[in-house]
Enzyme design. Structure first.
Site, PDB file in Angstrom:
ATOM      1  N   GLU A 216       0.805  -1.227   0.000  1.00  0.00           N
ATOM      2  CA  GLU A 216       0.000   0.000   0.000  1.00  0.00           C
ATOM      3  C   GLU A 216       0.836   1.273   0.000  1.00  0.00           C
ATOM      4  O   GLU A 216       0.518   2.230  -0.715  1.00  0.00           O
ATOM      5  CB  GLU A 216      -0.947   0.017   1.214  1.00  0.00           C
ATOM      6  CG  GLU A 216      -2.092  -0.987   1.135  1.00  0.00           C
ATOM      7  CD  GLU A 216      -1.701  -2.386   1.594  1.00  0.00           C
ATOM      8  OE1 GLU A 216      -0.540  -2.567   2.040  1.00  0.00           O
ATOM      9  OE2 GLU A 216      -2.546  -3.300   1.505  1.00  0.00           O
TER      10      GLU A 216
ATOM     11  N   HIS B  30      -9.853  -4.566  11.222  1.00  0.00           N
ATOM     12  CA  HIS B  30     -10.480  -4.442   9.903  1.00  0.00           C
ATOM     13  C   HIS B  30     -11.770  -3.631   9.934  1.00  0.00           C
ATOM     14  O   HIS B  30     -12.591  -3.751   9.039  1.00  0.00           O
ATOM     15  CB  HIS B  30     -10.799  -5.829   9.331  1.00  0.00           C
ATOM     16  CG  HIS B  30      -9.607  -6.572   8.814  1.00  0.00           C
ATOM     17  ND1 HIS B  30      -8.668  -7.136   9.632  1.00  0.00           N
ATOM     18  CD2 HIS B  30      -9.195  -6.837   7.551  1.00  0.00           C
ATOM     19  CE1 HIS B  30      -7.739  -7.729   8.900  1.00  0.00           C
ATOM     20  NE2 HIS B  30      -8.030  -7.560   7.637  1.00  0.00           N
TER      21      HIS B  30
END
Ligand SMILES: Cc1ncc(C[n+]2csc(CCOP(=O)(O)OP(=O)(O)O)c2C)c(N)n1
Ligand SMILES: [Mg+2]
Lengths: 382, 451
Positions: free
Chosen positions: B185, B254
């Site tokens: 990322e 998450h």
């Protein structure tokens, strides 16, 4: 100080001069400059030394008793994961659930070579197998999967976040790659406290592309941290095959730039994994800095329960199952060694019974008390 | 011993599915690992594998049946007694321990009809689409319109998107413009930002915004600040998008809502739509925007259906909130998934004689304080509903705005209804307790109405 700089500069010039003369003398078309030549051959020796040592004896010389023990652990993981998949289908397990089916030999082979409780272990979200390989009670693992009070994290972590500090098992991390520097931190603590422990940090082929992995490699090597980096190369990161994500697909070479020796290991053979780990751990424990192991393995199921796995063929999966399955291989070898098939059947039945017991426990034990919602956010009260 | 095969849950959000195809018939011997059937879930077609060995006794649900609820018996296997020591899976667990129904249950209900958006002319043909489709169409339309636009991220191309938002884009635009990245990322957010500086219009998808924490340095230090630091020379027209906030039981790492984090940064545009029309219109605007945009979606909303005006070019203004339900007694301000809860709460309140106005902020930065303050002047009471933590939240920002600029209009203190102030737990009961819901919004609205 200027003196030292000068001296180093002079040395480099000498080397370059030598390189130039050597390459001029050489008639080879693509001869590399001598400077890399001599340095590289040295380095390559150091970087390959463990692989070479492993090549001399590939497999661990296990007694039949030890081998049976490995077999049972692998089978327990397999049956446990199959049942977890079933419970997911019944809605008793929610969220993300990543199964370890196919990769059993990795955790069992590696962790059997560790000093449990002293050496630390850390991994990602595909963590049930590593817990079971350490002999942690399947009941409390399954109860964590169903989100119950009796679960190892009181139901607050779930499939991806399991920990057992008693076993020096540090989780259970959901962010791809995060466990690598965390593992080096655990290794840093071993070294700092001089407790003789090493850390094993597992991560995937996909995680191997995260930048923090390389920052960690550099520091771990620079500071001589006692860590074994274990890449579980199961060929896919979610739907992306290794060759679609990685410029260098031989992951064991990825430490080279940081002077970390690499080992390429068949992760489907528990005895080979065990042997390679012994070599790696010995090297690390003797204070020689980190080792990088690449274990070639395979996951049979989808990435998580909701992955339709359209990126590979059924034939590919079946092919691995039929030719490389770690449990079937171990079974065949045990029979060859004279273990009766009836005995193996009995082992399977016993393991199934244990797993059923774990599943019943996980299904029937109560959910966490509502007050658990607010506990463990902080340690102190302020 | 016979074993009942039940319709499996094959994703965190699946409640029912289509039994597309049986790959076995009655009388077939099956063993562990054999594929029994193909099942279509909310996201994909999945293969259903046998775990036990035995003979298919009876197929209860024929192939082609739609809307088969998870847990329905679909077939019966006769076990061979020896290999199968497992008892048939228990029926429903005791109610006390039953996992709470997934929040996606709400997804099935048609979302309460929002008031027509002022920008859409009356009489326009309306179609029904999911938020997922609306987002995909927005990207596809902009990619057709402007060849500088490309999409990159994990699993966006060949896999068709982890949540299927980029479905079909690879096929139409090819691998040059729909790019699968490794799991890196920080690296690809930087590459996207640099490509924007170099004159392209990147759409960077994060599989979820939780993983954008790896990349936040580029979003903030590189993308948000460069225009300012360069005295306006260096533009950075990049869109960072992906699902944000809690999904269904995916745990603390998450499930975070990053709206407040990004909304605190000058130099960024932050958009967090609720329905399909806003998702499409605002994503198109984001892609055309010359500033860096953080576009926050929500996994639980992807599959919801909404009305969408069929327009050639449906672009909505950035920075404008929308009144999705008019009312006079109390204003409920929210965004993203919270809007659905606010509308649900408004329905309940209506039944109790309280007429609530619901505002969808849609853009979190710049914040449309004018719409909020106007509504406050009308209702004199405000509740902010947010699926996220309370401290330093969008809710606290709205409270500050009402207090600083609307103090004289307030008849009661502004109430915040947020998630509990804890990392999100996995256990079904605790997760439910931790997340904002309509009942808590109703309660807060009554409180500010002194009812
Ligand atoms: C930083 C980050 N990015 C993306 C994800 C989503 N994700 C979870 S697992 C995974 C694939 C990882 O593959 P690999 O490292 O090969 O491990 P495996 O799942 O094969 O064990 C992805 C992309 C994540 N959890 N964290
Ligand atoms: Mg992998």
């Amino acid at each position: 100080m200027p003196c030292a700089v000068l001296r180093r500069a002079r040395r480099r010039n000498d080397l370059l001069a030598k390189a130039a003369s050597k390459s001029a003398a050489s008639s080879k078309k693509n001869a590399e400059p001598a400077v890399t030549d001599s340095a590289a051959s040295d380095d390559n020796f150091a970087l390959r030394s463990l692989q070479d040592e492993h090549a001399r004896q590939k497999r661990f010389d296990a007694s039949t008793e030890e081998f049976l023990e490995f077999y049972q652990k692998m089978l327990l993981i397999r049956r446990f994961e199959e049942r977890a998949g079933q419970l997911y289908g019944l809605g008793l397990i929610g969220g993300f659930c990543h199964l370890y089916i196919g990769q059993e030999a990795v955790a069992v082979g590696i962790q059997s070579a560790l000093d449990e409780g002293k050496d630390s272990v850390i991994t990602g979200y595909r963590d049930h197998g590593h817990m079971l390989a350490y002999g942690i009670d399947p009941k409390i693992i399954m109860a964590e999967l169903t989100g119950r009070q009796a679960g190892i994290s009181h139901g607050k972590g779930g499939s991806m976040h399991m920990f057992s500090t008693d076993h020096a098992f540090y989780g259970g991390h959901g962010i791809v790659g995060a466990q690598v520097p965390l593992g080096a931190g655990l290794a840093f603590a071993h070294k700092y406290r001089e407790d003789g422990g090493v850390c094993v940090a597992y991560f995937g082929d996909g995680a191997a592309n995260q930048g923090q992995v390389y920052e960690t490699f550099n520091m771990a090597s620079l500071w001589g941290l006692p860590i074994v980096f274990v890449i579980e190369n199961n060929q896919y990161a979610m739907g992306t095959s290794v060759k679609r994500s990685s410029a260098e697909t031989h992951f064991y070479r990825r430490g080279t730039a940081f002077r970390i020796p690499g080992m390429q290991v068949d992760g489907m053979d528990v005895l080979e994994v065990r042997q390679a780990t012994e070599i790696a751990v010995k090297h690390v424990r003797e204070g020689n800095g980190p080792v990088l192991m690449e274990l070639s393995t395979y996951r049979y199921r989808g990435h998580s329960m909701s992955d339709p796995a359209k990126y590979r063929t059924r034939e590919e999966v079946d092919g691995v199952r039929q030719t490389r399955d770690p449990i079937e291989h171990a079974k065949a070898e045990l029979i060859e060694r004279g273990i009766a098939e009836d005995k193996l059947k009995q082992i399977d039945a016993d393991i199934r019974a244990r797993v059923t017991e774990a599943a019943d426990f996980a299904e029937n034990s109560p959910e966490p008390a509502p007050s658990e919602l607010y506990t463990d956010v902080l340690v102190g009260s302020y | 011993m016979s074993i009942e095969l039940k319709m499996p849950a094959l994703s965190p959000t699946m409640e029912e599915g289509t039994l597309s195809k049986w790959l076995v018939k009655e009388g077939d011997e099956v063993k562990s690992g054999d594929i029994l059937a193909e099942i279509e879930t909310d996201k994909a077609t999945m293969e259903f594998e046998a775990v036990d060995e035995g003979t298919i006794g009876k197929i209860v649900v024929p192939e082609g049946t739609e809307g088969v609820k998870v847990g329905t018996v679909i077939a019966v296997i006769g076990g061979d007694g020896e290999a199968v020591s497992a008892p048939a899976p228990a029926a429903a667990p005791a109610p006390a321990e039953a996992p709470a129904p997934a929040p996606a249950a709400k997804a099935e209900k048609p979302a309460a009809a929002p008031a027509a958006d002022p920008e859409i002319p009356a009489g326009t043909n309306m179609i029904t689409v999911t938020v997922r489709e609306a987002l995909r169409d927005a990207m596809a339309e902009e990619m057709r319109r402007d060849d500088r636009v490309f999409v990159m991220g994990e699993e966006v191309a060949e896999y068709q998107g982890a949540y299927k938002v980029t479905q079909g884009l690879l096929e139409e635009f090819g691998a040059k413009r729909v790019i699968d990245t490794p799991i890196t990322e920080y690296g690809f957010a930087g590459i996207g930002t640099g490509a924007a500086m170099g004159g392209l219009r990147p759409i960077v998808e994060f599989m979820t915004f939780n993983f954008a924490m790896q990349a936040i340095d580029h979003i903030i230090n590189s993308a948000a600040k460069t225009n300012y630091m360069s005295g306006g020379q260096m533009r950075c027209p990049v869109v960072f998008r992906g699902p944000n906030g809690a999904a269904s039981r995916v745990g603390a790492q998450h499930s975070q809502n990053y709206g407040p984090w990004y909304a605190s940064v000058p130099g960024l545009i932050v958009i967090a739509p609720y329905d399909a029309s806003d998702a499409k219109g605002l994503l198109k605007a984001a892609i055309r925007c010359d500033d860096p945009v953080v576009f926050l979606e929500n996994e639980l909303v992807y599959g919801r259906h909404f009305e969408l005006a069929q327009l050639d070019d449906h672009v909505l203004p950035i920075g404008k909130a929308r009144i999705v339900r008019e009312g006079k007694d109390v204003t409920i301000v929210s965004y993203s998934i919270g809007v659905g809860l606010a509308l649900e709460a408004a329905e309940t309140l209506a039944g109790e004689g309280i007429d609530a106005e619901v505002i969808d902020l849609r853009t979190l930065r710049p914040l449309d304080t004018e719409t909020v303050l106007k509504s406050l002047a009308k209702t004199n009471r405000v509740v902010v509903a947010e699926e996220g933590w309370p401290q330093c939240s969008i809710a606290s920002e709205i409270v500050a705005v009402c207090m600083e600029q609307g103090f004289d209009d307030l008849d009661a203190p502004v109430a915040r209804v947020c998630n509990e102030d804890v990392p999100l737990p996995y256990a079904a009961n605790l997760e439910k307790m931790a997340l904002v819901d309509a009942a808590r919004i109703v309660e807060a609205a009554k409180k500010v109405c002194y009812r």
